[in-house]
Design an enzyme around this catalytic site. Structure first.
Site, PDB file in Angstrom:
ATOM      1  N   TYR A  70      -7.224  11.380   0.860  1.00  0.00           N
ATOM      2  CA  TYR A  70      -8.166  10.356   0.359  1.00  0.00           C
ATOM      3  C   TYR A  70      -8.530   9.365   1.466  1.00  0.00           C
ATOM      4  O   TYR A  70      -9.712   9.046   1.663  1.00  0.00           O
ATOM      5  CB  TYR A  70      -7.488   9.638  -0.811  1.00  0.00           C
ATOM      6  N   GLN A  74      -2.502   4.797   3.186  1.00  0.00           N
ATOM      7  CA  GLN A  74      -1.613   4.582   2.037  1.00  0.00           C
ATOM      8  C   GLN A  74      -0.681   5.769   1.899  1.00  0.00           C
ATOM      9  O   GLN A  74      -1.120   6.926   2.026  1.00  0.00           O
ATOM     10  CB  GLN A  74      -2.440   4.390   0.755  1.00  0.00           C
ATOM     11  N   PHE A  75       0.562   5.504   1.646  1.00  0.00           N
ATOM     12  CA  PHE A  75       1.550   6.564   1.409  1.00  0.00           C
ATOM     13  C   PHE A  75       1.014   7.489   0.309  1.00  0.00           C
ATOM     14  O   PHE A  75       0.634   7.029  -0.758  1.00  0.00           O
ATOM     15  CB  PHE A  75       2.879   5.935   0.958  1.00  0.00           C
ATOM     16  N   GLN A 124      -1.696   9.410   0.527  1.00  0.00           N
ATOM     17  CA  GLN A 124      -3.161   9.553   0.480  1.00  0.00           C
ATOM     18  C   GLN A 124      -3.763   9.999   1.820  1.00  0.00           C
ATOM     19  O   GLN A 124      -4.833   9.519   2.198  1.00  0.00           O
ATOM     20  CB  GLN A 124      -3.803   8.234   0.046  1.00  0.00           C
ATOM     21  N   ASN A 158     -20.924   7.020  -4.908  1.00  0.00           N
ATOM     22  CA  ASN A 158     -19.745   6.445  -5.555  1.00  0.00           C
ATOM     23  C   ASN A 158     -18.756   7.502  -6.040  1.00  0.00           C
ATOM     24  O   ASN A 158     -17.569   7.208  -6.206  1.00  0.00           O
ATOM     25  CB  ASN A 158     -20.240   5.592  -6.747  1.00  0.00           C
ATOM     26  N   ILE A 165     -12.617  11.330  -5.992  1.00  0.00           N
ATOM     27  CA  ILE A 165     -11.409  11.697  -6.726  1.00  0.00           C
ATOM     28  C   ILE A 165     -10.179  11.395  -5.867  1.00  0.00           C
ATOM     29  O   ILE A 165     -10.289  11.216  -4.645  1.00  0.00           O
ATOM     30  CB  ILE A 165     -11.377  13.207  -7.104  1.00  0.00           C
ATOM     31  N   GLY A 197     -10.622  -2.589  -3.116  1.00  0.00           N
ATOM     32  CA  GLY A 197      -9.184  -2.451  -3.254  1.00  0.00           C
ATOM     33  C   GLY A 197      -8.867  -1.826  -4.605  1.00  0.00           C
ATOM     34  O   GLY A 197      -9.654  -1.050  -5.145  1.00  0.00           O
TER      35      GLY A 197
HETATM   36  N1  CAA Z   1       6.384   4.135   0.361  1.00  0.00           N
HETATM   37  C1  CAA Z   1       7.474   4.642   1.004  1.00  0.00           C
HETATM   38  N2  CAA Z   1       8.151   5.724   0.573  1.00  0.00           N
HETATM   39  C2  CAA Z   1       7.709   6.302  -0.541  1.00  0.00           C
HETATM   40  C3  CAA Z   1       6.585   5.833  -1.258  1.00  0.00           C
HETATM   41  C4  CAA Z   1       5.939   4.689  -0.747  1.00  0.00           C
HETATM   42  N3  CAA Z   1       4.864   4.164  -1.365  1.00  0.00           N
HETATM   43  N4  CAA Z   1       6.396   6.641  -2.323  1.00  0.00           N
HETATM   44  C5  CAA Z   1       7.357   7.587  -2.287  1.00  0.00           C
HETATM   45  N5  CAA Z   1       8.150   7.381  -1.227  1.00  0.00           N
HETATM   46  C6  CAA Z   1       9.288   8.191  -0.791  1.00  0.00           C
HETATM   47  C7  CAA Z   1      10.177   8.550  -1.952  1.00  0.00           C
HETATM   48  O1  CAA Z   1      11.139   7.551  -2.151  1.00  0.00           O
HETATM   49  C8  CAA Z   1      10.764   9.877  -1.496  1.00  0.00           C
HETATM   50  O2  CAA Z   1      11.770   9.617  -0.556  1.00  0.00           O
HETATM   51  P1  CAA Z   1      13.005  10.643  -0.389  1.00  0.00           P
HETATM   52  O3  CAA Z   1      12.403  11.973  -0.014  1.00  0.00           O
HETATM   53  O4  CAA Z   1      13.803  10.018   0.664  1.00  0.00           O
HETATM   54  O5  CAA Z   1      13.654  10.657  -1.733  1.00  0.00           O
HETATM   55  C9  CAA Z   1       9.618  10.526  -0.730  1.00  0.00           C
HETATM   56  O6  CAA Z   1       8.783   9.441  -0.308  1.00  0.00           O
HETATM   57  C10 CAA Z   1       8.813  11.492  -1.557  1.00  0.00           C
HETATM   58  O7  CAA Z   1       8.529  10.845  -2.816  1.00  0.00           O
HETATM   59  P2  CAA Z   1       7.840  11.587  -3.983  1.00  0.00           P
HETATM   60  O8  CAA Z   1       8.529  12.892  -4.215  1.00  0.00           O
HETATM   61  O9  CAA Z   1       7.699  10.651  -5.133  1.00  0.00           O
HETATM   62  O10 CAA Z   1       6.432  11.840  -3.322  1.00  0.00           O
HETATM   63  P3  CAA Z   1       5.181  12.487  -3.979  1.00  0.00           P
HETATM   64  O11 CAA Z   1       4.569  13.406  -3.011  1.00  0.00           O
HETATM   65  O12 CAA Z   1       5.460  13.008  -5.324  1.00  0.00           O
HETATM   66  O13 CAA Z   1       4.133  11.308  -4.196  1.00  0.00           O
HETATM   67  C11 CAA Z   1       3.177   9.297  -4.557  1.00  0.00           C
HETATM   68  C12 CAA Z   1       4.372  10.014  -3.981  1.00  0.00           C
HETATM   69  C13 CAA Z   1       2.961   9.702  -6.024  1.00  0.00           C
HETATM   70  C14 CAA Z   1       1.911   9.636  -3.786  1.00  0.00           C
HETATM   71  C15 CAA Z   1       3.451   7.840  -4.456  1.00  0.00           C
HETATM   72  O14 CAA Z   1       3.733   7.543  -3.137  1.00  0.00           O
HETATM   73  C16 CAA Z   1       2.281   6.998  -4.888  1.00  0.00           C
HETATM   74  O15 CAA Z   1       1.940   6.909  -6.065  1.00  0.00           O
HETATM   75  N6  CAA Z   1       1.672   6.332  -3.909  1.00  0.00           N
HETATM   76  C17 CAA Z   1       0.553   5.447  -4.186  1.00  0.00           C
HETATM   77  C18 CAA Z   1      -0.707   6.201  -4.076  1.00  0.00           C
HETATM   78  C19 CAA Z   1      -1.842   5.257  -4.319  1.00  0.00           C
HETATM   79  O16 CAA Z   1      -1.832   4.070  -3.991  1.00  0.00           O
HETATM   80  N7  CAA Z   1      -2.896   5.789  -4.899  1.00  0.00           N
HETATM   81  C20 CAA Z   1      -4.049   4.990  -5.184  1.00  0.00           C
HETATM   82  C21 CAA Z   1      -4.882   5.711  -6.205  1.00  0.00           C
HETATM   83  S1  CAA Z   1      -6.236   4.731  -6.733  1.00  0.00           S
HETATM   84  C22 CAA Z   1      -7.243   4.727  -5.424  1.00  0.00           C
HETATM   85  O17 CAA Z   1      -7.052   5.407  -4.458  1.00  0.00           O
HETATM   86  C23 CAA Z   1      -8.419   3.798  -5.515  1.00  0.00           C
HETATM   87  C24 CAA Z   1      -8.564   3.042  -4.269  1.00  0.00           C
HETATM   88  O18 CAA Z   1      -9.463   3.316  -3.529  1.00  0.00           O
HETATM   89  C25 CAA Z   1      -7.644   1.934  -3.986  1.00  0.00           C
END
Ligand code: CAA
Length: 247
Positions: free
Chosen positions: A154, A148-149, A151, A89, A92, A185
């Site tokens: 991951y 996922q955007f 990841q 399990n 990170i 999820g």
């Molecule tokens: N979809 C499309 N475009 C996106 C986007 C998305 N989800 N997120 C950011 N962008 C775009 C931004 O608008 C930006 O565009 P421009 O360059 O044209 O301005 C570009 O991508 C870069 O954005 P950032 O500078 O914000 O990118 P970043 O590298 O700092 O990180 C991120 C972006 C923080 C990863 C953000 O996308 C995010 O939080 N994504 C979700 C990640 C997620 O779902 N994590 C789950 C964690 S929990 C887990 O994983 C448990 C599980 O098993 C489900």
């Protein structure tokens, strides 16, 4: 159900503690690994004991490190005996768009989420096979199924876990050992709370059931897979994601 010994890596985290609680309530001896944050052990112990779980062990281990896993297994064997149920399990996130992803964030995620599955399973699988009964449950993610955007690291680690599951399931099927993947999820845990509020809300809107999952819901599924009743399920990747991904 007969009483077994279960090892849960990352057993003090949001999902891990719920899994320990559920397996403990099913009557199993529970062993949890934790990293360096020993401060969580007392709280974990209190939580499980308040649920009537008495047979508990906490063992420090860095699952990304082979030697640490060898030492952990020696400690587990001497304290709790043979392990019947293994829940891989520990995991990170180090999210970031690929354009910005540092090599270090790739390495850390792959080592902690995927290398760990080899490091830990290697310590216990032969013994399960020799004894003719075992359950190995790998906790992956919906994002290993759909991507996922932010990841790439991951999602690659979680998809990799299922390749491991399917292969080992084939190798151990005749020995009474099942190997399965559970792909949760978005759950109401600290890991998901690290996602920016605004992004998290957008994600919740795309989940058909319109809410985050509860760790206890995933823990119940894992407890079922760990039971005698689930002996015909092996090599499966079971989705539990509120409908976020269907295939
Ligand atoms: N979809 C499309 N475009 C996106 C986007 C998305 N989800 N997120 C950011 N962008 C775009 C931004 O608008 C930006 O565009 P421009 O360059 O044209 O301005 C570009 O991508 C870069 O954005 P950032 O500078 O914000 O990118 P970043 O590298 O700092 O990180 C991120 C972006 C923080 C990863 C953000 O996308 C995010 O939080 N994504 C979700 C990640 C997620 O779902 N994590 C789950 C964690 S929990 C887990 O994983 C448990 C599980 O098993 C489900």
């Amino acid at each position: 159900m007969s009483q077994k010994t279960a090892l849960v890596t990352g057993g003090m985290g949001g999902l891990g503690a719920a899994v320990c609680e559920r397996l403990g309530r099913a009557g199993h001896t529970v062993v949890a690994t934790y990293t360096s944050d020993g401060g969580r052990v007392a709280q974990w112990r209190d939580r499980l004991q308040s649920q009537g779980v008495e047979n508990l062990y906490a063992v420090q281990c860095d699952v990304s490190d082979w030697d640490s896993c060898v030492a952990m297994a020696e400690e587990v064997h001497s304290q709790a005996g043979a392990v019947d149920i293994l829940v891989n399990n520990a995991g990170i996130t180090k999210d970031g768009a690929f354009k910005k992803m540092a090599r270090e964030n790739w390495d850390q995620v792959i080592r902690t989420n995927l290398d760990s599955v080899f490091n830990v399973t290697k310590q216990f699988a032969d013994n399960m096979a020799e004894r003719g009964w075992g359950r190995i449950i790998n906790v992956a993610s919906v994002n290993g199924r759909k991507g996922q955007f932010g990841q790439t690291n991951y999602a690659a680690s979680k998809a990799g876990m299922h390749g491991f599951t399917m292969s080992l399931a084939r190798e151990l099927a005749r020995k009474g050992v099942t190997v399965n993947t559970v792909a949760p999820g978005y759950l109401a845990t600290e890991m998901v709370m690290q996602v920016k509020e605004e992004v998290r809300q957008q994600i919740i809107e795309t989940i058909p059931v319109q809410r985050l999952g509860e760790p206890s819901e995933v823990a119940s599924l894992i407890a079922y897979l760990a039971s005698d009743d689930a002996g015909f399920i092996t090599g499966a990747n079971i989705d539990i994601n509120g409908g976020l991904h269907m295939e």
